[in-house]
Design an enzyme around this catalytic site. Structure first.
Site, PDB file in Angstrom:
ATOM      1  N   LYS A  75      -2.272   3.064  -3.770  1.00  0.00           N
ATOM      2  CA  LYS A  75      -3.571   2.530  -3.329  1.00  0.00           C
ATOM      3  C   LYS A  75      -4.490   2.335  -4.551  1.00  0.00           C
ATOM      4  O   LYS A  75      -4.000   2.036  -5.632  1.00  0.00           O
ATOM      5  CB  LYS A  75      -4.183   3.425  -2.245  1.00  0.00           C
ATOM      6  N   SER A 132       0.445  10.516   6.314  1.00  0.00           N
ATOM      7  CA  SER A 132       0.408  11.966   6.061  1.00  0.00           C
ATOM      8  C   SER A 132       1.791  12.587   5.934  1.00  0.00           C
ATOM      9  O   SER A 132       2.038  13.712   6.375  1.00  0.00           O
ATOM     10  CB  SER A 132      -0.412  12.690   7.138  1.00  0.00           C
ATOM     11  N   ASN A 144       2.821   4.565  -2.327  1.00  0.00           N
ATOM     12  CA  ASN A 144       1.748   3.571  -2.343  1.00  0.00           C
ATOM     13  C   ASN A 144       0.548   4.263  -2.956  1.00  0.00           C
ATOM     14  O   ASN A 144      -0.086   5.096  -2.320  1.00  0.00           O
ATOM     15  CB  ASN A 144       1.440   3.116  -0.906  1.00  0.00           C
ATOM     16  N   HIS A 162      -0.567  -3.954   4.876  1.00  0.00           N
ATOM     17  CA  HIS A 162      -1.031  -2.572   5.039  1.00  0.00           C
ATOM     18  C   HIS A 162      -2.282  -2.568   5.927  1.00  0.00           C
ATOM     19  O   HIS A 162      -3.108  -3.481   5.851  1.00  0.00           O
ATOM     20  CB  HIS A 162      -1.334  -1.952   3.671  1.00  0.00           C
ATOM     21  N   GLU A 181      -4.934  -1.045   5.713  1.00  0.00           N
ATOM     22  CA  GLU A 181      -6.197  -1.102   4.966  1.00  0.00           C
ATOM     23  C   GLU A 181      -6.525  -2.546   4.575  1.00  0.00           C
ATOM     24  O   GLU A 181      -7.689  -2.931   4.510  1.00  0.00           O
ATOM     25  CB  GLU A 181      -6.115  -0.182   3.736  1.00  0.00           C
ATOM     26  N   GLU A 209       3.319   2.516  10.177  1.00  0.00           N
ATOM     27  CA  GLU A 209       2.245   3.412   9.741  1.00  0.00           C
ATOM     28  C   GLU A 209       1.170   3.468  10.821  1.00  0.00           C
ATOM     29  O   GLU A 209       0.282   2.602  10.855  1.00  0.00           O
ATOM     30  CB  GLU A 209       1.637   2.902   8.430  1.00  0.00           C
ATOM     31  N   GLY A 245      -3.844   9.199   5.870  1.00  0.00           N
ATOM     32  CA  GLY A 245      -4.880   9.903   5.122  1.00  0.00           C
ATOM     33  C   GLY A 245      -5.658  10.909   5.949  1.00  0.00           C
ATOM     34  O   GLY A 245      -6.697  11.404   5.529  1.00  0.00           O
TER      35      GLY A 245
END
Ligand code: 13P
Length: 259
Positions: free
Chosen positions: A11, A214, A9, A96, A98, A168, A174
């Site tokens: 992003k 991660s 991904n 996701h 985010e 996730e 991250g």
């Protein structure tokens, strides 16, 4: 039987030229490899058509990172599932954290997106996961159950079987702080039991559930060796062809153990 998958991904990273270059590098690395998993890259909308033309999409799957919750019309700035499919993409990341956190995506919105993606024969990579507070207060299983039930349990068993899920944990995205292989396995087994409760054991056993957060070459093999972890959704480490391939190749180490 469910598939092992490693999906990148990207992003909101890479210019068009950088992205095409990265895709070509991964494509080239795969030419000489015999990966023990499907390999997918999910790239910004602006890159999809150019990347599709630059790679062998039979060997390296292509996906978008999102799609609109409407099929067409006056939705300035949005990109629909038919538009994504028309580029040659076969996958789309949906839900996701985010998108949920920064763009207010709710289960109601995600339901629409899943339906529209499936109507275009796109494979949704549907993300679920708890935030740190929920990990710490012990409600993480309920949180993830609710995310799955609300957005996905109106699907027929046939349609549900077309999905890939990605667990996730938001606190691991991250941050460099990976879930332990045991934490990932516990949650993946929980997710599989939730699916089995609704659609039966066969559908649950055949659903690929990826881990994201991660994930890197140094920890991928330990995570993927767990019986209910069927691969990874990779952020930062997917932006470098060598590290992404390091994660893809983690399946070689453990393949004989798992299947
Ligand atoms: P990182 O691998 O950068 O933690 O991101 C994970 C992720 O969000 C993939 O969708």
């Amino acid at each position: 039987m469910r598939k092992n998958i490693v999906a990148g991904n990207w992003k909101m990273n890479t210019t068009l030229a950088e992205g095409v270059g990265l895709a070509k590098d991964v494509n080239e690395a795969l030419k000489n490899a015999t990966p023990k998993c499907d390999v997918v890259i999910c790239v910004p909308f602006t890159h999809l058509a150019s990347v599709a033309a630059a790679i062998d999409t039979d060997k390296l799957g292509l996906g978008a990172e999102n799609c609109a919750d409407h099929v067409k019309g006056a939705y300035t700035g949005e990109v629909s599932a038919p538009m994504v499919a028309s580029t040659g993409a076969k996958y789309v990341i949906l839900g996701h954290s985010e998108r949920r956190q920064y763009y207010g995506e709710t289960s109601e919105i995600l339901k629409e997106k899943v339906n529209l993606a499936l109507a275009e024969n796109l494979t949704p990579i549907f993300c679920i996961g708890e935030v740190l507070e929920q990990r710490e207060d012990g409600t993480y299983n309920e949180v993830v159950t609710k995310q799955i039930e609300e957005a996905l349990f109106d699907l027929t068993a046939e349609d549900f079987s077309k999905l890939v899920l990605a667990y996730e944990p938001v606190w691991a995205i991250g941050t460099g702080k990976t879930a332990t292989a045991e934490q990932a396995e516990d949650m993946h087994a929980h997710i599989r039991s939730v699916i089995a409760g609704k659609y039966g054991k066969e559908v649950a056993d055949n659903t690929s559930i990826l881990y994201g957060g991660s994930c890197k070459p140094s920890n991928a093999a330990e995570l993927f060796a767990k019986p209910d972890v069927d691969g990874g959704l990779i952020g930062g480490a997917a932006l470098d062809a060598a590290s992404f391939m390091g994660i893809v190749n983690a399946f070689k180490e453990i393949f004989s153990l798992k299947r």
